[in-house]
Design a protein around this motif. Sequence first.
Motif, PDB file in Angstrom:
ATOM      1  N   LEU A  14       0.839  -1.202   0.000  1.00 33.39           N
ATOM      2  CA  LEU A  14       0.000   0.000   0.000  1.00 33.39           C
ATOM      3  C   LEU A  14       0.872   1.251   0.000  1.00 33.39           C
ATOM      4  O   LEU A  14       0.641   2.184  -0.779  1.00 33.39           O
ATOM      5  CB  LEU A  14      -0.930   0.003   1.215  1.00 33.39           C
ATOM      6  CG  LEU A  14      -1.742   1.288   1.431  1.00 33.39           C
ATOM      7  CD1 LEU A  14      -2.663   1.577   0.253  1.00 33.39           C
ATOM      8  CD2 LEU A  14      -2.544   1.207   2.727  1.00 33.39           C
ATOM      9  N   ALA A  18       1.015   3.827  -3.166  1.00 35.48           N
ATOM     10  CA  ALA A  18       0.590   5.208  -2.925  1.00 35.48           C
ATOM     11  C   ALA A  18       1.696   6.203  -3.281  1.00 35.48           C
ATOM     12  O   ALA A  18       1.413   7.310  -3.733  1.00 35.48           O
ATOM     13  CB  ALA A  18       0.172   5.386  -1.464  1.00 35.48           C
ATOM     14  N   ILE A  56      -6.262  -3.413  -2.607  1.00 35.00           N
ATOM     15  CA  ILE A  56      -7.508  -2.659  -2.824  1.00 35.00           C
ATOM     16  C   ILE A  56      -8.654  -3.295  -2.034  1.00 35.00           C
ATOM     17  O   ILE A  56      -9.437  -2.594  -1.388  1.00 35.00           O
ATOM     18  CB  ILE A  56      -7.857  -2.597  -4.326  1.00 35.00           C
ATOM     19  CG1 ILE A  56      -6.710  -1.956  -5.129  1.00 35.00           C
ATOM     20  CG2 ILE A  56      -9.160  -1.841  -4.542  1.00 35.00           C
ATOM     21  CD1 ILE A  56      -6.246  -0.626  -4.630  1.00 35.00           C
ATOM     22  N   MET A  59      -8.257  -2.499   1.684  1.00 34.87           N
ATOM     23  CA  MET A  59      -8.535  -1.106   2.020  1.00 34.87           C
ATOM     24  C   MET A  59     -10.027  -0.785   1.900  1.00 34.87           C
ATOM     25  O   MET A  59     -10.545   0.022   2.667  1.00 34.87           O
ATOM     26  CB  MET A  59      -7.690  -0.168   1.160  1.00 34.87           C
ATOM     27  CG  MET A  59      -6.209  -0.209   1.510  1.00 34.87           C
ATOM     28  SD  MET A  59      -5.864  -0.276   3.308  1.00 34.87           S
ATOM     29  CE  MET A  59      -6.703   1.184   3.900  1.00 34.87           C
ATOM     30  N   GLU A  60     -10.722  -1.422   0.995  1.00 38.18           N
ATOM     31  CA  GLU A  60     -12.177  -1.243   0.911  1.00 38.18           C
ATOM     32  C   GLU A  60     -12.843  -1.727   2.203  1.00 38.18           C
ATOM     33  O   GLU A  60     -13.698  -1.047   2.762  1.00 38.18           O
ATOM     34  CB  GLU A  60     -12.734  -2.024  -0.284  1.00 38.18           C
ATOM     35  CG  GLU A  60     -12.666  -1.283  -1.603  1.00 38.18           C
ATOM     36  CD  GLU A  60     -13.589  -0.081  -1.618  1.00 38.18           C
ATOM     37  OE1 GLU A  60     -14.801  -0.216  -1.844  1.00 38.18           O
ATOM     38  OE2 GLU A  60     -13.076   1.028  -1.387  1.00 38.18           O
ATOM     39  N   TYR A  63     -11.921   0.708   5.136  1.00 39.64           N
ATOM     40  CA  TYR A  63     -12.636   1.989   5.052  1.00 39.64           C
ATOM     41  C   TYR A  63     -14.116   1.819   5.397  1.00 39.64           C
ATOM     42  O   TYR A  63     -14.669   2.578   6.193  1.00 39.64           O
ATOM     43  CB  TYR A  63     -12.474   2.555   3.643  1.00 39.64           C
ATOM     44  CG  TYR A  63     -13.093   3.911   3.437  1.00 39.64           C
ATOM     45  CD1 TYR A  63     -12.420   5.069   3.819  1.00 39.64           C
ATOM     46  CD2 TYR A  63     -14.343   4.038   2.843  1.00 39.64           C
ATOM     47  CE1 TYR A  63     -12.984   6.312   3.623  1.00 39.64           C
ATOM     48  CE2 TYR A  63     -14.914   5.283   2.647  1.00 39.64           C
ATOM     49  CZ  TYR A  63     -14.222   6.420   3.040  1.00 39.64           C
ATOM     50  OH  TYR A  63     -14.794   7.654   2.846  1.00 39.64           O
ATOM     51  N   ASN A  99      -3.691   4.911   6.584  1.00 40.09           N
ATOM     52  CA  ASN A  99      -4.097   3.996   5.511  1.00 40.09           C
ATOM     53  C   ASN A  99      -5.076   4.656   4.546  1.00 40.09           C
ATOM     54  O   ASN A  99      -5.010   4.432   3.337  1.00 40.09           O
ATOM     55  CB  ASN A  99      -4.737   2.730   6.097  1.00 40.09           C
ATOM     56  CG  ASN A  99      -3.713   1.815   6.716  1.00 40.09           C
ATOM     57  OD1 ASN A  99      -2.564   1.774   6.313  1.00 40.09           O
ATOM     58  ND2 ASN A  99      -4.120   1.067   7.725  1.00 40.09           N
ATOM     59  N   LYS A 102      -3.129   7.119   2.314  1.00 40.33           N
ATOM     60  CA  LYS A 102      -2.409   6.388   1.254  1.00 40.33           C
ATOM     61  C   LYS A 102      -3.372   5.894   0.184  1.00 40.33           C
ATOM     62  O   LYS A 102      -3.084   5.974  -1.013  1.00 40.33           O
ATOM     63  CB  LYS A 102      -1.641   5.206   1.854  1.00 40.33           C
ATOM     64  CG  LYS A 102      -0.457   5.609   2.701  1.00 40.33           C
ATOM     65  CD  LYS A 102       0.154   4.390   3.386  1.00 40.33           C
ATOM     66  CE  LYS A 102       1.175   4.779   4.422  1.00 40.33           C
ATOM     67  NZ  LYS A 102       1.675   3.607   5.169  1.00 40.33           N
ATOM     68  N   THR A 103      -4.529   5.392   0.616  1.00 45.73           N
ATOM     69  CA  THR A 103      -5.506   4.881  -0.349  1.00 45.73           C
ATOM     70  C   THR A 103      -6.038   6.003  -1.227  1.00 45.73           C
ATOM     71  O   THR A 103      -6.207   5.835  -2.438  1.00 45.73           O
ATOM     72  CB  THR A 103      -6.667   4.176   0.374  1.00 45.73           C
ATOM     73  OG1 THR A 103      -6.120   3.122   1.184  1.00 45.73           O
ATOM     74  CG2 THR A 103      -7.653   3.577  -0.611  1.00 45.73           C
ATOM     75  N   ARG A 104      -6.287   7.161  -0.629  1.00 46.90           N
ATOM     76  CA  ARG A 104      -6.781   8.295  -1.412  1.00 46.90           C
ATOM     77  C   ARG A 104      -5.739   8.714  -2.459  1.00 46.90           C
ATOM     78  O   ARG A 104      -6.075   8.988  -3.607  1.00 46.90           O
ATOM     79  CB  ARG A 104      -7.117   9.461  -0.463  1.00 46.90           C
ATOM     80  CG  ARG A 104      -7.932  10.550  -1.091  1.00 46.90           C
ATOM     81  CD  ARG A 104      -8.609  11.457  -0.082  1.00 46.90           C
ATOM     82  NE  ARG A 104      -7.732  12.015   0.925  1.00 46.90           N
ATOM     83  CZ  ARG A 104      -7.752  11.681   2.212  1.00 46.90           C
ATOM     84  NH1 ARG A 104      -8.602  10.771   2.662  1.00 46.90           N
ATOM     85  NH2 ARG A 104      -6.929  12.250   3.075  1.00 46.90           N
ATOM     86  N   LEU A 106      -3.458   6.787  -3.773  1.00 46.68           N
ATOM     87  CA  LEU A 106      -3.441   5.707  -4.763  1.00 46.68           C
ATOM     88  C   LEU A 106      -4.601   5.875  -5.757  1.00 46.68           C
ATOM     89  O   LEU A 106      -4.412   5.768  -6.972  1.00 46.68           O
ATOM     90  CB  LEU A 106      -3.529   4.370  -4.029  1.00 46.68           C
ATOM     91  CG  LEU A 106      -3.494   3.073  -4.801  1.00 46.68           C
ATOM     92  CD1 LEU A 106      -3.016   1.958  -3.887  1.00 46.68           C
ATOM     93  CD2 LEU A 106      -4.851   2.696  -5.341  1.00 46.68           C
ATOM     94  N   HIS A 124     -15.758   6.787  -3.882  1.00 45.78           N
ATOM     95  CA  HIS A 124     -15.283   7.376  -2.629  1.00 45.78           C
ATOM     96  C   HIS A 124     -15.311   8.894  -2.631  1.00 45.78           C
ATOM     97  O   HIS A 124     -15.487   9.508  -1.578  1.00 45.78           O
ATOM     98  CB  HIS A 124     -13.883   6.869  -2.300  1.00 45.78           C
ATOM     99  CG  HIS A 124     -13.885   5.470  -1.792  1.00 45.78           C
ATOM    100  ND1 HIS A 124     -14.402   5.132  -0.559  1.00 45.78           N
ATOM    101  CD2 HIS A 124     -13.473   4.303  -2.355  1.00 45.78           C
ATOM    102  CE1 HIS A 124     -14.292   3.822  -0.384  1.00 45.78           C
ATOM    103  NE2 HIS A 124     -13.741   3.306  -1.455  1.00 45.78           N
TER     104      HIS A 124
END
Length: 198
Positions: A14, A18, A56, A59-60, A63, A99, A102-104, A106, A124
């Motif tokens: 991740l 990112a 992915i 992280m889904e 979140y 996290n 980083k996901t945002r 990515l 999102h």
Amino acid sequence: MANDTRERILDAALTSFAEKGYEGTNLLDIAESVGIVKSAIYRHFSGKEELWNAVIDEMEEYYNARFGSQQNLPKVPQSGAELVTMTMHMVDFTIHDSNVIKTRKLLLMEQFRDERIKELATKHFLTGLEAMFTEIFEGMMVNGSLKKDNPKMLALAYTAPISSLIHLCDRELEKEKEVLKTIKEFAKHFVKTYGAYA
């Protein structure tokens, strides 16, 4: 121990995705950052693409469990003040959870390369928030804490500016205090305008 290694690989992946994007990430760097040999990654993932999809997926789940989703709605606020408190809690999580940050990043970086990421970015940053707050506002209209109106339009009007301000905070970290103040003022203004007792 195997599950722990898998989680460490996912965490390192991740971070790398990112920072460097999909194309810039390689399995050797991930292995070295975890302290394992590259071949050890293949005990858990068949390759980079499977690792990417696992990151992915994880992280889904992360979140949705912590922030909420249309399938996992937060408790419907019973007042405008509760809506403001809930909103600021969600914003605080979004801005400060490493996290999620980083996901945002990515999602923003890879939305033009990967079809799945494009759909998740739309969800999102727009449609998922709108759908979740549509249901929240419907509930508030039922409990009498929000004026009767079109909940979908109110949800769009509420979430779009907040999402934009969060993106501003991502780009300009020094503006965090100002962004948080503006979001809180906006949430209070919304309650003053649309609250049932406004």
